[in-house]
Motif scaffolding. Structure first.
Motif, PDB file in Angstrom:
ATOM      1  N   PRO A 241      38.162 144.060  41.924  1.00 59.51           N
ATOM      2  CA  PRO A 241      39.570 144.392  41.656  1.00 59.51           C
ATOM      3  C   PRO A 241      40.042 145.652  42.364  1.00 59.51           C
ATOM      4  O   PRO A 241      41.194 145.724  42.795  1.00 59.51           O
ATOM      5  CB  PRO A 241      39.616 144.557  40.130  1.00 59.51           C
ATOM      6  N   ILE A 242      39.153 146.646  42.500  1.00 61.33           N
ATOM      7  CA  ILE A 242      39.542 147.869  43.209  1.00 61.33           C
ATOM      8  C   ILE A 242      39.826 147.559  44.673  1.00 61.33           C
ATOM      9  O   ILE A 242      40.848 147.977  45.236  1.00 61.33           O
ATOM     10  CB  ILE A 242      38.434 148.927  43.087  1.00 61.33           C
ATOM     11  N   GLY A 243      38.929 146.800  45.304  1.00 62.85           N
ATOM     12  CA  GLY A 243      39.115 146.462  46.711  1.00 62.85           C
ATOM     13  C   GLY A 243      40.326 145.588  46.948  1.00 62.85           C
ATOM     14  O   GLY A 243      41.092 145.800  47.903  1.00 62.85           O
ATOM     15  N   MET A 244      40.536 144.588  46.082  1.00 59.49           N
ATOM     16  CA  MET A 244      41.678 143.693  46.270  1.00 59.49           C
ATOM     17  C   MET A 244      42.996 144.431  46.088  1.00 59.49           C
ATOM     18  O   MET A 244      43.972 144.166  46.795  1.00 59.49           O
ATOM     19  CB  MET A 244      41.574 142.507  45.315  1.00 59.49           C
TER      20      MET A 244
ATOM     21  N   GLY B 237      42.959 130.964  47.715  1.00 57.59           N
ATOM     22  CA  GLY B 237      44.274 130.504  47.274  1.00 57.59           C
ATOM     23  C   GLY B 237      44.766 131.241  46.049  1.00 57.59           C
ATOM     24  O   GLY B 237      45.946 131.612  45.958  1.00 57.59           O
ATOM     25  N   SER B 238      43.857 131.495  45.087  1.00 57.63           N
ATOM     26  CA  SER B 238      44.257 132.158  43.846  1.00 57.63           C
ATOM     27  C   SER B 238      44.627 133.618  44.073  1.00 57.63           C
ATOM     28  O   SER B 238      45.620 134.112  43.531  1.00 57.63           O
ATOM     29  CB  SER B 238      43.129 132.056  42.815  1.00 57.63           C
ATOM     30  N   THR B 239      43.834 134.344  44.873  1.00 55.69           N
ATOM     31  CA  THR B 239      44.146 135.751  45.116  1.00 55.69           C
ATOM     32  C   THR B 239      45.438 135.893  45.926  1.00 55.69           C
ATOM     33  O   THR B 239      46.226 136.814  45.692  1.00 55.69           O
ATOM     34  CB  THR B 239      42.985 136.451  45.839  1.00 55.69           C
ATOM     35  N   ALA B 240      45.654 134.984  46.869  1.00 53.49           N
ATOM     36  CA  ALA B 240      46.914 135.017  47.618  1.00 53.49           C
ATOM     37  C   ALA B 240      48.098 134.750  46.708  1.00 53.49           C
ATOM     38  O   ALA B 240      49.168 135.368  46.843  1.00 53.49           O
ATOM     39  CB  ALA B 240      46.873 133.996  48.753  1.00 53.49           C
ATOM     40  N   GLN B 241      47.922 133.819  45.770  1.00 50.19           N
ATOM     41  CA  GLN B 241      48.990 133.502  44.816  1.00 50.19           C
ATOM     42  C   GLN B 241      49.325 134.723  43.964  1.00 50.19           C
ATOM     43  O   GLN B 241      50.496 135.044  43.731  1.00 50.19           O
ATOM     44  CB  GLN B 241      48.544 132.337  43.927  1.00 50.19           C
ATOM     45  N   ILE B 242      48.300 135.416  43.469  1.00 54.27           N
ATOM     46  CA  ILE B 242      48.533 136.604  42.648  1.00 54.27           C
ATOM     47  C   ILE B 242      49.193 137.702  43.475  1.00 54.27           C
ATOM     48  O   ILE B 242      50.163 138.334  43.038  1.00 54.27           O
ATOM     49  CB  ILE B 242      47.197 137.102  42.056  1.00 54.27           C
TER      50      ILE B 242
ATOM     51  N   GLY C   8      46.305 145.209  40.143  1.00 59.26           N
ATOM     52  CA  GLY C   8      44.925 145.591  39.856  1.00 59.26           C
ATOM     53  C   GLY C   8      44.423 144.922  38.594  1.00 59.26           C
ATOM     54  O   GLY C   8      43.300 144.407  38.529  1.00 59.26           O
ATOM     55  N   THR C   9      45.276 144.900  37.561  1.00 62.22           N
ATOM     56  CA  THR C   9      44.906 144.260  36.309  1.00 62.22           C
ATOM     57  C   THR C   9      44.744 142.761  36.471  1.00 62.22           C
ATOM     58  O   THR C   9      43.792 142.156  35.951  1.00 62.22           O
ATOM     59  CB  THR C   9      45.977 144.554  35.243  1.00 62.22           C
ATOM     60  N   MET C  10      45.655 142.120  37.207  1.00 67.39           N
ATOM     61  CA  MET C  10      45.585 140.669  37.356  1.00 67.39           C
ATOM     62  C   MET C  10      44.397 140.243  38.200  1.00 67.39           C
ATOM     63  O   MET C  10      43.758 139.221  37.922  1.00 67.39           O
ATOM     64  CB  MET C  10      46.886 140.142  37.962  1.00 67.39           C
ATOM     65  N   PHE C  11      44.075 141.000  39.248  1.00 63.72           N
ATOM     66  CA  PHE C  11      42.868 140.707  40.009  1.00 63.72           C
ATOM     67  C   PHE C  11      41.638 140.877  39.124  1.00 63.72           C
ATOM     68  O   PHE C  11      40.674 140.107  39.223  1.00 63.72           O
ATOM     69  CB  PHE C  11      42.760 141.620  41.234  1.00 63.72           C
ATOM     70  N   GLY C  12      41.670 141.898  38.252  1.00 62.93           N
ATOM     71  CA  GLY C  12      40.564 142.080  37.320  1.00 62.93           C
ATOM     72  C   GLY C  12      40.446 140.927  36.344  1.00 62.93           C
ATOM     73  O   GLY C  12      39.349 140.459  36.040  1.00 62.93           O
ATOM     74  N   LEU C  13      41.588 140.439  35.836  1.00 68.87           N
ATOM     75  CA  LEU C  13      41.560 139.319  34.900  1.00 68.87           C
ATOM     76  C   LEU C  13      41.075 138.035  35.559  1.00 68.87           C
ATOM     77  O   LEU C  13      40.444 137.193  34.910  1.00 68.87           O
ATOM     78  CB  LEU C  13      42.953 139.104  34.299  1.00 68.87           C
ATOM     79  N   LEU C  14      41.364 137.880  36.854  1.00 63.70           N
ATOM     80  CA  LEU C  14      40.855 136.710  37.569  1.00 63.70           C
ATOM     81  C   LEU C  14      39.332 136.672  37.492  1.00 63.70           C
ATOM     82  O   LEU C  14      38.729 135.642  37.145  1.00 63.70           O
ATOM     83  CB  LEU C  14      41.309 136.759  39.034  1.00 63.70           C
TER      84      LEU C  14
END
Length: 363
Positions: free
Chosen positions: A93-96, A293-298, A308-314
């Motif tokens: 999540p930090i990197g994304m 696909g999911s990270t691009a969508q977020i 940051g929170t949403m990438f973490g929740l993924l």
């Protein structure tokens, strides 16, 4: 390091005489670390210095892995494996978030795919190195070498930004409290599908090396087989990342869920190293498609202050599936054997596909 420890912990617990249920529990507890860690690190990345957080992760990972060289008893191994996973899963999540902050709509998916591909590449080399080192040096020295790996990258931590512009002065967990305003039915179904897919794939992976050993496959060959999935994931992630910003992300996500079914089905019939390697290939393609696909969508649809929170929740929902999958696999193997377990996991993968399709249509 993560791939190396998956192989080492499974084979070390087997060497201690642990049952399949206990061995699979090591995978569940590791994913429990992911479940707990990802939203916490994601929320912290919305507030604190990335440089400081990454430094804590690397140093803590060394401290959590080094004691394994003492060839500890099974309970201590399980605790340390969980702690190490809690620390290591802050990197995603930090990197994304850092990458999303420096990207535009035109290249965000591609840039995020580079990080996902780098993570997959770590699995390629980690599994191979662990298998080779274990074959030649035994558990003690292999654990020492794996523990020392994070020290090699500490000099690069100083080049990370101290704090992203959007996070200055913000309260720590506002992003967690504000999720209700941006949560959609699409996200609910997508994250449920991610949980089920991860449950199925980690259920297979939690006992994969133990199952291969029953066919007389050595640890060095296991390391090579274990590298097939992430190697394919690197290529798939980079390939999908190059085009995901220009095509229908829903189709890419659905493709990722569809091919995941082939992973447990392949293991159900594999008996030789080449068959196991072939069975692992769809999992890499699945990750490259659904995760990109999911990270691009977020990154495209979620406001930056919540990313940051949403990438973490993924990753947290992946962790939930990873927590439940090995436990279910251990129970099924104990009750019915390996092949029925693989077939049940394939059925759960099919259900994940249906949920992902329903979720993308709901949007």
């Amino acid at each position: 390091m993560e791939a190396a420890l998956v192989l080492l912990l499974q084979l070390y617990l087997k060497d201690l005489g642990a049952s399949p249920l206990i061995i699979s529990l090591s995978g569940s507890l590791a994913w429990a670390g992911t479940l707990l860690a990802s939203p916490v690190w994601g929320a912290w990345s919305d507030r604190f210095s990335s440089r400081r957080l990454v430094g804590i992760i690397f140093i803590g990972s060394v401290a959590a892995t080094a004691p394994l060289a003492g060839l500890l008893v099974a309970p201590a191994v399980l605790v340390l494996g969980t702690l190490r996973r809690f620390l290591a899963n802050g990197l995603a999540p930090i990197g994304m978030r850092l990458i999303s902050a420096s990207s535009t709509h035109r290249n965000r998916g591609r840039n995020l795919s580079y990080l996902s591909a780098a993570r997959a590449a770590g699995f390629v080399f980690g599994g191979i190195l662990a298998g080779v080192w274990l074959e030649r040096m035994g558990f003690r020295w292999t654990f020492i070498l794996v523990a020392a790996l994070p020290l090699c990258v500490l000099p690069f931590v100083s080049r990370l930004p101290r704090r992203s512009e959007a996070s200055r002065g913000r309260a720590s967990f506002r992003s967690l409290r504000g999720l209700g305003a941006i949560w959609t039915p699409q996200l609910t179904l997508l994250y449920a599908a991610i949980t089920l897919r991860q449950l199925a794939t980690t259920g297979v992976g939690a006992l994969a090396y133990v199952y291969m050993s029953s066919f007389g496959i050595g640890s060095e060959m296991m390391g090579v087989i274990g590298a097939v999935n992430p190697a394919v994931a690197v290529l798939a992630t980079l390939g999908v990342g190059m085009i995901v910003d220009r095509i229908n992300r829903k189709a890419v996500i659905s493709l990722g869920f569809a091919v995941a079914m082939l992973y447990p089905l392949g293991y159900a019939w594999a008996t030789t190293p080449w068959m196991f390697a072939l069975a692992a290939m769809p999992l890499g393609l699945s990750f490259g498609a659904y995760y990109s696909g999911s990270t691009a969508q977020i990154g495209r649809t979620i406001p930056f202050e919540h990313q940051g929170t949403m990438f973490g929740l993924l990753d947290s929902f992946r962790g939930l599936g990873g927590l439940l999958g090995p436990i279910l696999a251990g129970v099924l193997v104990t009750a019915y054997g390996y092949r029925p377990m693989f077939l049940i996991m394939a059925a759960l993968s099919a259900l994940a596909l249906l949920l992902s399709i329903a979720g993308t249509r709901a949007s």
